[in-house]
Design a protein around this motif. Structure first.
Motif, PDB file in Angstrom:
ATOM      1  N   PRO A   1     -13.810 -35.481  -9.408  1.00 18.82           N
ATOM      2  CA  PRO A   1     -14.124 -35.878  -8.097  1.00 18.82           C
ATOM      3  C   PRO A   1     -15.327 -34.931  -7.560  1.00 18.82           C
ATOM      4  CG  PRO A   1     -12.011 -36.526  -7.986  1.00 18.82           C
ATOM      5  CD  PRO A   1     -12.224 -35.637  -9.407  1.00 18.82           C
ATOM      6  N   ALA A   2     -14.907 -33.649  -7.835  1.00 15.94           N
ATOM      7  CA  ALA A   2     -16.014 -32.558  -7.381  1.00 15.94           C
ATOM      8  C   ALA A   2     -17.194 -32.288  -8.075  1.00 15.94           C
ATOM      9  CB  ALA A   2     -15.034 -31.245  -7.310  1.00 15.94           C
ATOM     10  N   ALA A  23     -22.308 -43.382  -3.580  1.00 14.65           N
ATOM     11  CA  ALA A  23     -21.340 -43.960  -4.490  1.00 14.65           C
ATOM     12  C   ALA A  23     -20.476 -42.977  -5.033  1.00 14.65           C
ATOM     13  CB  ALA A  23     -21.852 -45.100  -5.353  1.00 14.65           C
ATOM     14  N   TYR A  24     -19.193 -43.191  -5.091  1.00 17.78           N
ATOM     15  CA  TYR A  24     -18.441 -42.336  -6.045  1.00 17.78           C
ATOM     16  C   TYR A  24     -18.944 -42.107  -7.340  1.00 17.78           C
ATOM     17  CZ  TYR A  24     -15.415 -42.310  -2.043  1.00 17.78           C
ATOM     18  OH  TYR A  24     -14.924 -42.463  -0.697  1.00 17.78           O
ATOM     19  N   THR A  25     -19.020 -41.043  -8.080  1.00 21.72           N
ATOM     20  CA  THR A  25     -19.856 -40.663  -9.243  1.00 21.72           C
ATOM     21  C   THR A  25     -19.113 -40.306 -10.549  1.00 21.72           C
ATOM     22  OG1 THR A  25     -20.214 -38.518  -8.446  1.00 21.72           O
ATOM     23  CG2 THR A  25     -21.982 -40.314  -7.992  1.00 21.72           C
ATOM     24  N   ASP A  26     -18.004 -39.809 -10.155  1.00 17.13           N
ATOM     25  CA  ASP A  26     -17.347 -39.269 -11.534  1.00 17.13           C
ATOM     26  C   ASP A  26     -15.470 -39.556 -11.285  1.00 17.13           C
ATOM     27  OD1 ASP A  26     -15.927 -37.871 -13.449  1.00 17.13           O
ATOM     28  OD2 ASP A  26     -17.739 -36.424 -13.625  1.00 17.13           O
ATOM     29  N   GLU A  36      -9.009 -44.048  -5.016  1.00 20.35           N
ATOM     30  CA  GLU A  36      -8.294 -42.799  -4.997  1.00 20.35           C
ATOM     31  C   GLU A  36      -9.021 -41.743  -4.267  1.00 20.35           C
ATOM     32  OE1 GLU A  36      -7.049 -39.378  -8.152  1.00 20.35           O
ATOM     33  OE2 GLU A  36      -7.403 -41.440  -8.743  1.00 20.35           O
ATOM     34  N   GLN A  37     -10.200 -41.731  -4.535  1.00 23.53           N
ATOM     35  CA  GLN A  37     -11.183 -40.714  -3.773  1.00 23.53           C
ATOM     36  C   GLN A  37     -11.210 -40.737  -2.477  1.00 23.53           C
ATOM     37  OE1 GLN A  37     -14.868 -39.529  -5.905  1.00 23.53           O
ATOM     38  NE2 GLN A  37     -13.793 -40.088  -7.909  1.00 23.53           N
ATOM     39  N   ARG A  76      -2.546 -37.771  -3.063  1.00 24.18           N
ATOM     40  CA  ARG A  76      -3.478 -38.676  -3.960  1.00 24.18           C
ATOM     41  C   ARG A  76      -3.161 -39.807  -4.574  1.00 24.18           C
ATOM     42  NH1 ARG A  76      -7.601 -35.156  -5.604  1.00 24.18           N
ATOM     43  NH2 ARG A  76      -8.090 -36.607  -7.204  1.00 24.18           N
ATOM     44  N   PRO A  77      -2.969 -40.865  -3.696  1.00 24.01           N
ATOM     45  CA  PRO A  77      -2.642 -42.356  -3.900  1.00 24.01           C
ATOM     46  C   PRO A  77      -3.467 -42.766  -4.989  1.00 24.01           C
ATOM     47  CG  PRO A  77      -3.504 -42.312  -1.804  1.00 24.01           C
ATOM     48  CD  PRO A  77      -3.356 -40.779  -2.059  1.00 24.01           C
ATOM     49  N   ASP A  78      -3.149 -43.698  -5.828  1.00 25.40           N
ATOM     50  CA  ASP A  78      -4.235 -44.288  -6.614  1.00 25.40           C
ATOM     51  C   ASP A  78      -5.147 -45.358  -6.131  1.00 25.40           C
ATOM     52  OD1 ASP A  78      -3.545 -43.062  -9.247  1.00 25.40           O
ATOM     53  OD2 ASP A  78      -1.698 -44.517  -9.199  1.00 25.40           O
ATOM     54  N   ALA A  79      -4.712 -45.733  -4.708  1.00 27.18           N
ATOM     55  CA  ALA A  79      -5.359 -46.613  -3.892  1.00 27.18           C
ATOM     56  C   ALA A  79      -4.767 -46.801  -2.743  1.00 27.18           C
ATOM     57  CB  ALA A  79      -5.600 -47.994  -4.756  1.00 27.18           C
ATOM     58  N   HIS A  80      -5.166 -47.253  -1.679  1.00 33.98           N
ATOM     59  CA  HIS A  80      -4.795 -47.394  -0.224  1.00 33.98           C
ATOM     60  C   HIS A  80      -5.184 -48.828   0.117  1.00 33.98           C
ATOM     61  CE1 HIS A  80      -3.799 -47.488   3.879  1.00 33.98           C
ATOM     62  NE2 HIS A  80      -5.099 -47.231   4.346  1.00 33.98           N
TER      63      HIS A  80
END
Length: 291
Positions: free
Chosen positions: A99-100, A92-95, A151-152, A164-168
């Motif tokens: 992001p890195a 899962a995305y964590t931060d 986004e990530q 770097r869209p906020d969402a797709h």
């Protein structure tokens, strides 16, 4: 539920208790960090009471975790992935802010990063658009939300264009399927920054999809300023403006090339791009059609 470490067999037994709806919710929380009680109820349940009852069960088995939103002034409860949910979604995305950043040492640390994020209000606003779309599919069998990327996820998928869209997302209504990139604006960015973002989408149009970029803003005055700034600017990627609070599936969008008309989301121009695995590896293909 006891805080002791569960055995593998106990975890498996709890996982078997999860419904398909539970698993869909956990997948969303893994991808999008958090959702409010009202968002979960709107998207997945027949009533808020039914949502609260099921969420209580999911909390009791630690599939989800809950905290109070102190950023928007509503004191609503927000839900994130719990330890059992993390078993299903270990990557899962964590931060949301970094992001890195190194992976968290525990699910508690992941939750702390989300609770302390400066993006909570922004994340809730972005996620609301997709919650509205998903809720629409529950009452209109001719609509489908075919893709909802964070986004990530979208940033990684289209890294070659450096967007770097906020969402797709990919939305289908009737016979039309429209991809889009969302830029959710809380009046925190000046017009110059917005224009610089659009130039990156121009690069993507050279080799990838040509999806409308949705500039969603807080009010009509901000929208009018954007439309004036973008008037007459050539663009390979369609750009449309809309306002928070209007249902995203409906006639809420104004193309910068035709500001006199508001269009439904499925009416916006959209092109999945060349069928080339090398340059357009994430090209959308609807499994139910030939395209």
């Amino acid at each position: 539920m006891s805080s002791r470490r569960l055995s593998r067999q106990e975890r498996l037994e709890l996982l078997r208790r999860l419904t398909l709806r539970d698993r869909e919710l956990l997948a969303w929380l893994a991808e999008h960090y958090l959702l409010s009680t009202d968002q979960i109820a709107q998207a997945l349940f027949p009533s808020r009471r039914a949502a609260l009852l099921r969420l209580a069960t999911l909390r009791s088995i630690e599939a989800v975790t809950r905290f109070v939103d102190v950023t928007t002034g509503t004191s609503q409860h927000l839900y994130a992935l719990g330890p059992l949910g993390a078993v299903l979604h270990p990557t899962a995305y964590t931060d949301p802010d970094r992001p890195a950043a190194r992976p968290p040492r525990s699910n508690v640390e992941r939750t702390e990063r989300i609770v302390g994020s400066s993006k909570l209000r922004h994340l809730l606003g972005v996620n609301q658009l997709f919650v509205d779309l998903h809720a629409c599919t529950r009452t209109d069998p001719n609509t489908r939300l075919l893709r909802w990327w964070s986004e990530q996820h979208a940033t990684a998928a289209y890294a070659a264009a450096d967007i770097r869209p906020d969402a797709h997302g990919v939305w289908s209504a009737g016979a039309r399927t429209v991809g889009f990139f969302l830029e959710h604006d809380n009046n925190t960015e000046n017009l110059g920054r917005v224009l610089r973002k659009l130039r990156a989408y121009e690069r993507l149009a050279e080799f990838g999809p040509r999806y409308p970029v949705l500039l969603r803003v807080r009010g009509r005055r901000r929208e009018a300023n954007l439309l004036r700034a973008l008037a007459g600017l050539p663009s390979a990627m369609p750009v449309a403006t809309g306002v928070h609070g209007e249902h995203p599936a409906g006639p809420a969008w104004t193309l910068t090339t035709d500001p006199g008309l508001r269009r439904w989301l499925h009416e916006l121009p959209s092109d999945h791009g060349p069928d080339n695995a090398a340059t357009n590896p994430h090209r959308f293909t609807d499994p139910d059609t030939d395209d």
